[in-house]
Design a protein around this motif. Structure first.
Motif, PDB file in Angstrom:
ATOM      1  N   ASP A 146       0.829  -1.201   0.000  1.00 58.18           N
ATOM      2  CA  ASP A 146       0.000   0.000   0.000  1.00 58.18           C
ATOM      3  C   ASP A 146       0.869   1.258   0.000  1.00 58.18           C
ATOM      4  O   ASP A 146       0.599   2.214  -0.738  1.00 58.18           O
ATOM      5  CB  ASP A 146      -0.907  -0.011   1.233  1.00 58.18           C
ATOM      6  CG  ASP A 146      -1.735   1.249   1.361  1.00 58.18           C
ATOM      7  OD1 ASP A 146      -2.663   1.438   0.551  1.00 58.18           O
ATOM      8  OD2 ASP A 146      -1.451   2.054   2.271  1.00 58.18           O
ATOM      9  N   ALA A 147       1.917   1.264   0.805  1.00 53.97           N
ATOM     10  CA  ALA A 147       2.802   2.433   0.883  1.00 53.97           C
ATOM     11  C   ALA A 147       3.504   2.674  -0.451  1.00 53.97           C
ATOM     12  O   ALA A 147       3.663   3.823  -0.889  1.00 53.97           O
ATOM     13  CB  ALA A 147       3.829   2.239   1.996  1.00 53.97           C
ATOM     14  N   ILE A 148       3.919   1.614  -1.108  1.00 53.19           N
ATOM     15  CA  ILE A 148       4.574   1.741  -2.407  1.00 53.19           C
ATOM     16  C   ILE A 148       3.606   2.320  -3.432  1.00 53.19           C
ATOM     17  O   ILE A 148       3.947   3.219  -4.213  1.00 53.19           O
ATOM     18  CB  ILE A 148       5.092   0.362  -2.874  1.00 53.19           C
ATOM     19  CG1 ILE A 148       6.228  -0.107  -1.963  1.00 53.19           C
ATOM     20  CG2 ILE A 148       5.573   0.420  -4.332  1.00 53.19           C
ATOM     21  CD1 ILE A 148       6.551  -1.569  -2.115  1.00 53.19           C
ATOM     22  N   ALA A 149       2.378   1.799  -3.443  1.00 56.06           N
ATOM     23  CA  ALA A 149       1.376   2.277  -4.401  1.00 56.06           C
ATOM     24  C   ALA A 149       1.103   3.760  -4.219  1.00 56.06           C
ATOM     25  O   ALA A 149       0.968   4.519  -5.195  1.00 56.06           O
ATOM     26  CB  ALA A 149       0.083   1.471  -4.242  1.00 56.06           C
ATOM     27  N   ARG A 150       1.017   4.207  -2.980  1.00 55.69           N
ATOM     28  CA  ARG A 150       0.719   5.623  -2.724  1.00 55.69           C
ATOM     29  C   ARG A 150       1.895   6.522  -3.109  1.00 55.69           C
ATOM     30  O   ARG A 150       1.694   7.650  -3.576  1.00 55.69           O
ATOM     31  CB  ARG A 150       0.321   5.807  -1.257  1.00 55.69           C
ATOM     32  CG  ARG A 150      -0.996   5.119  -0.945  1.00 55.69           C
ATOM     33  CD  ARG A 150      -1.479   5.253   0.475  1.00 55.69           C
ATOM     34  NE  ARG A 150      -2.624   4.382   0.688  1.00 55.69           N
ATOM     35  CZ  ARG A 150      -3.870   4.661   0.306  1.00 55.69           C
ATOM     36  NH1 ARG A 150      -4.128   5.810  -0.293  1.00 55.69           N
ATOM     37  NH2 ARG A 150      -4.850   3.794   0.506  1.00 55.69           N
ATOM     38  N   THR A 151       3.095   6.022  -2.953  1.00 51.42           N
ATOM     39  CA  THR A 151       4.265   6.784  -3.387  1.00 51.42           C
ATOM     40  C   THR A 151       4.241   6.996  -4.897  1.00 51.42           C
ATOM     41  O   THR A 151       4.467   8.110  -5.395  1.00 51.42           O
ATOM     42  CB  THR A 151       5.560   6.047  -2.986  1.00 51.42           C
ATOM     43  OG1 THR A 151       5.634   5.961  -1.562  1.00 51.42           O
ATOM     44  CG2 THR A 151       6.786   6.774  -3.518  1.00 51.42           C
ATOM     45  N   LEU A 152       3.939   5.935  -5.651  1.00 53.47           N
ATOM     46  CA  LEU A 152       3.919   6.042  -7.109  1.00 53.47           C
ATOM     47  C   LEU A 152       2.712   6.849  -7.589  1.00 53.47           C
ATOM     48  O   LEU A 152       2.819   7.632  -8.543  1.00 53.47           O
ATOM     49  CB  LEU A 152       3.896   4.644  -7.730  1.00 53.47           C
ATOM     50  CG  LEU A 152       5.119   3.760  -7.457  1.00 53.47           C
ATOM     51  CD1 LEU A 152       5.008   2.457  -8.232  1.00 53.47           C
ATOM     52  CD2 LEU A 152       6.411   4.478  -7.815  1.00 53.47           C
ATOM     53  N   ALA A 153       1.563   6.664  -6.947  1.00 49.79           N
ATOM     54  CA  ALA A 153       0.349   7.377  -7.373  1.00 49.79           C
ATOM     55  C   ALA A 153       0.537   8.881  -7.299  1.00 49.79           C
ATOM     56  O   ALA A 153       0.089   9.633  -8.171  1.00 49.79           O
ATOM     57  CB  ALA A 153      -0.836   6.940  -6.513  1.00 49.79           C
ATOM     58  N   GLU A 154       1.199   9.338  -6.251  1.00 53.88           N
ATOM     59  CA  GLU A 154       1.406  10.770  -6.052  1.00 53.88           C
ATOM     60  C   GLU A 154       2.184  11.383  -7.211  1.00 53.88           C
ATOM     61  O   GLU A 154       1.908  12.509  -7.633  1.00 53.88           O
ATOM     62  CB  GLU A 154       2.154  10.987  -4.732  1.00 53.88           C
ATOM     63  CG  GLU A 154       2.466  12.434  -4.410  1.00 53.88           C
ATOM     64  CD  GLU A 154       1.221  13.276  -4.183  1.00 53.88           C
ATOM     65  OE1 GLU A 154       1.295  14.508  -4.386  1.00 53.88           O
ATOM     66  OE2 GLU A 154       0.175  12.708  -3.823  1.00 53.88           O
ATOM     67  N   LYS A 155       3.132  10.640  -7.754  1.00 53.05           N
ATOM     68  CA  LYS A 155       3.953  11.150  -8.859  1.00 53.05           C
ATOM     69  C   LYS A 155       3.315  10.887 -10.221  1.00 53.05           C
ATOM     70  O   LYS A 155       3.452  11.699 -11.150  1.00 53.05           O
ATOM     71  CB  LYS A 155       5.336  10.500  -8.809  1.00 53.05           C
ATOM     72  CG  LYS A 155       6.111  10.773  -7.531  1.00 53.05           C
ATOM     73  CD  LYS A 155       6.513  12.231  -7.426  1.00 53.05           C
ATOM     74  CE  LYS A 155       7.417  12.461  -6.224  1.00 53.05           C
ATOM     75  NZ  LYS A 155       7.878  13.865  -6.135  1.00 53.05           N
ATOM     76  N   LEU A 156       2.630   9.764 -10.354  1.00 55.90           N
ATOM     77  CA  LEU A 156       2.013   9.422 -11.642  1.00 55.90           C
ATOM     78  C   LEU A 156       0.927  10.410 -12.039  1.00 55.90           C
ATOM     79  O   LEU A 156       0.695  10.629 -13.228  1.00 55.90           O
ATOM     80  CB  LEU A 156       1.445   7.999 -11.585  1.00 55.90           C
ATOM     81  CG  LEU A 156       2.449   6.861 -11.730  1.00 55.90           C
ATOM     82  CD1 LEU A 156       1.779   5.522 -11.444  1.00 55.90           C
ATOM     83  CD2 LEU A 156       3.062   6.848 -13.136  1.00 55.90           C
ATOM     84  N   LYS A 157       0.262  11.013 -11.075  1.00 56.87           N
ATOM     85  CA  LYS A 157      -0.807  11.953 -11.426  1.00 56.87           C
ATOM     86  C   LYS A 157      -0.259  13.140 -12.211  1.00 56.87           C
ATOM     87  O   LYS A 157      -0.941  13.666 -13.102  1.00 56.87           O
ATOM     88  CB  LYS A 157      -1.540  12.429 -10.172  1.00 56.87           C
ATOM     89  CG  LYS A 157      -0.758  13.298  -9.217  1.00 56.87           C
ATOM     90  CD  LYS A 157      -1.613  13.703  -8.024  1.00 56.87           C
ATOM     91  CE  LYS A 157      -0.841  14.502  -7.000  1.00 56.87           C
ATOM     92  NZ  LYS A 157      -0.244  15.740  -7.525  1.00 56.87           N
ATOM     93  N   ASP A 158       0.959  13.542 -11.910  1.00 58.87           N
ATOM     94  CA  ASP A 158       1.553  14.651 -12.659  1.00 58.87           C
ATOM     95  C   ASP A 158       1.987  14.212 -14.051  1.00 58.87           C
ATOM     96  O   ASP A 158       1.844  14.957 -15.022  1.00 58.87           O
ATOM     97  CB  ASP A 158       2.749  15.218 -11.888  1.00 58.87           C
ATOM     98  CG  ASP A 158       2.341  15.850 -10.563  1.00 58.87           C
ATOM     99  OD1 ASP A 158       1.226  16.413 -10.501  1.00 58.87           O
ATOM    100  OD2 ASP A 158       3.114  15.768  -9.602  1.00 58.87           O
ATOM    101  N   GLU A 159       2.514  13.003 -14.148  1.00 56.40           N
ATOM    102  CA  GLU A 159       2.976  12.510 -15.446  1.00 56.40           C
ATOM    103  C   GLU A 159       1.816  12.183 -16.383  1.00 56.40           C
ATOM    104  O   GLU A 159       1.904  12.384 -17.594  1.00 56.40           O
ATOM    105  CB  GLU A 159       3.859  11.267 -15.254  1.00 56.40           C
ATOM    106  CG  GLU A 159       5.162  11.533 -14.532  1.00 56.40           C
ATOM    107  CD  GLU A 159       6.044  12.533 -15.245  1.00 56.40           C
ATOM    108  OE1 GLU A 159       6.049  12.542 -16.499  1.00 56.40           O
ATOM    109  OE2 GLU A 159       6.721  13.322 -14.564  1.00 56.40           O
ATOM    110  N   LEU A 160       0.721  11.673 -15.825  1.00 55.17           N
ATOM    111  CA  LEU A 160      -0.435  11.300 -16.644  1.00 55.17           C
ATOM    112  C   LEU A 160      -1.418  12.456 -16.814  1.00 55.17           C
ATOM    113  O   LEU A 160      -2.273  12.421 -17.708  1.00 55.17           O
ATOM    114  CB  LEU A 160      -1.151  10.099 -16.024  1.00 55.17           C
ATOM    115  CG  LEU A 160      -0.354   8.788 -15.977  1.00 55.17           C
ATOM    116  CD1 LEU A 160      -1.116   7.727 -15.184  1.00 55.17           C
ATOM    117  CD2 LEU A 160      -0.052   8.288 -17.385  1.00 55.17           C
ATOM    118  N   GLY A 161      -1.322  13.448 -15.950  1.00 52.04           N
ATOM    119  CA  GLY A 161      -2.206  14.608 -16.051  1.00 52.04           C
ATOM    120  C   GLY A 161      -3.619  14.359 -15.577  1.00 52.04           C
ATOM    121  O   GLY A 161      -4.538  15.118 -15.904  1.00 52.04           O
TER     122      GLY A 161
END
Length: 328
Positions: A48-63
């Motif tokens: 869960d912690a890993i997913a939240r780390t990536l989600a926070e950054k992916l939102k900027d890359e995916l828009g």
């Protein structure tokens, strides 16, 4: 006779303009729809912690917004079934380690999904090691000391917590029992978080899970990691020996973490997701954070990751068959 046609023509143009506007609005809404990352374990655990780390950054890359959706239960089986039924449009992804993809289909008669048919790998981003940890209430400070503790003070018996039944941690418990001639029983939980709670409360003396599950409490001195899988020691735990060093061979191949999408997801969508994840994994703060959790960050594009999953699955197929385990 010429007035009506002109009126109808004007009305037609108006209707067409409205339809175009509605279509454009729908397309814009679709493009802004969130991406959800399924996690097969409860909040608070390593995955869960890993997913939240990536989600926070992916939102900027995916828009678009990227949200983590916990579908806990059955070692990730529930989340995997949700992925199977999701539309192949890139809006639903599954962040998983090896258990749900490589192990569950081999230990469950009817898992409700077939990774080779129902899923497509997006990319891999890390490997990790499973580990044996001891609670602070256990006097042992090493695997040999734990073995002596069980032999001398437990009558040769103990229960070892695991995050999910029929998992690599369960097979590891069986290998320890066989090597040291102990009656060790795997105690399955619904994820690492509830297992950790019992370990921290000294309700259970030992547990097997991933380093990301254990690392923060290990650093805080609330439990002790005493052995790890892998061919060599983990950089984050240079003083902790491998099981191989301690005489237990066969646990050298490291599990993986990656993203998966429903089968049928268009190649261009997979490419976009792949590129976004590659950029996120290359970010120094992300790499540093994941490494601090006990992961070895190693981005693998789709084709390479697919081969990694296939090889890992085949390796554990042999180990599971050799153990005599019967799928349930």
């Amino acid at each position: 006779m010429t007035v009506l046609p002109s009126r109808f023509s004007a009305l037609r143009r108006l209707l067409l303009a409205g339809l175009v506007t509605l279509a454009a609005g729908a397309a814009q809404a679709q493009s802004a729809a969130p991406v959800r990352i399924l996690v097969g374990f409860p909040p608070g655990g390593g995955t869960d912690a890993i997913a939240r780390t990536l989600a926070e950054k992916l939102k900027d890359e995916l828009g678009v917004p990227v949200v983590v959706e916990n579908r806990a239960g059955a070692g990730g089986q529930i989340a995997a079934q949700v992925l199977k039924s999701a539309a192949p449009d890139g809006r639903t992804l599954f962040l998983s380690h090896d258990h749900s993809i490589s192990i569950l289909p081999q230990v469950t008669k009817n898992p409700g999904f077939d990774p080779a048919v129902d899923f497509v790998p997006v990319a891999g981003f890390a490997t990790f090691a499973n580990a044996l940890a001891l609670s602070s209430g256990t006097p042992a400070k090493s695997l040999p000391e734990y073995v002596r503790f069980v032999q001398q003070q437990q009558g040769g018996k103990d229960s070892i917590g695991i995050p999910a039944p029929a998992s690599i941690p369960e097979f590891l418990v069986g290998m320890l029992a066989s090597k040291y001639k102990l009656d060790l029983q795997a105690a399955p939980y619904r994820g690492s978080a509830p297992m950790m709670a019992d370990m921290l409360g000294n309700q259970i003396k030992a547990g097997v899970a991933s380093i990301p599950d254990f690392i923060e409490n290990h650093k805080a001195g609330k439990l002790r990691i005493v052995a790890v899988i892998g061919a060599k020691r983990q950089a984050i735990l240079p003083d902790v020996p491998t099981f191989k060093e301690l005489g237990l061979a066969g646990l050298e191949e490291l599990p993986y973490y990656g993203l998966f999408a429903p089968a049928g997801t268009p190649p261009e969508v997979l490419d976009r997701l792949n590129q976004a994840l590659a950029k996120v994994i290359a970010m120094p703060d992300v790499r540093e954070h994941l490494a601090s959790m006990g992961l070895t960050v190693a981005y693998q594009p789709q084709a390479q990751f697919a081969n990694r999953v296939k090889g890992y699955t085949e390796t554990w197929e042999k180990i599971i068959k050799a153990s005599g385990f019967q799928a349930k």
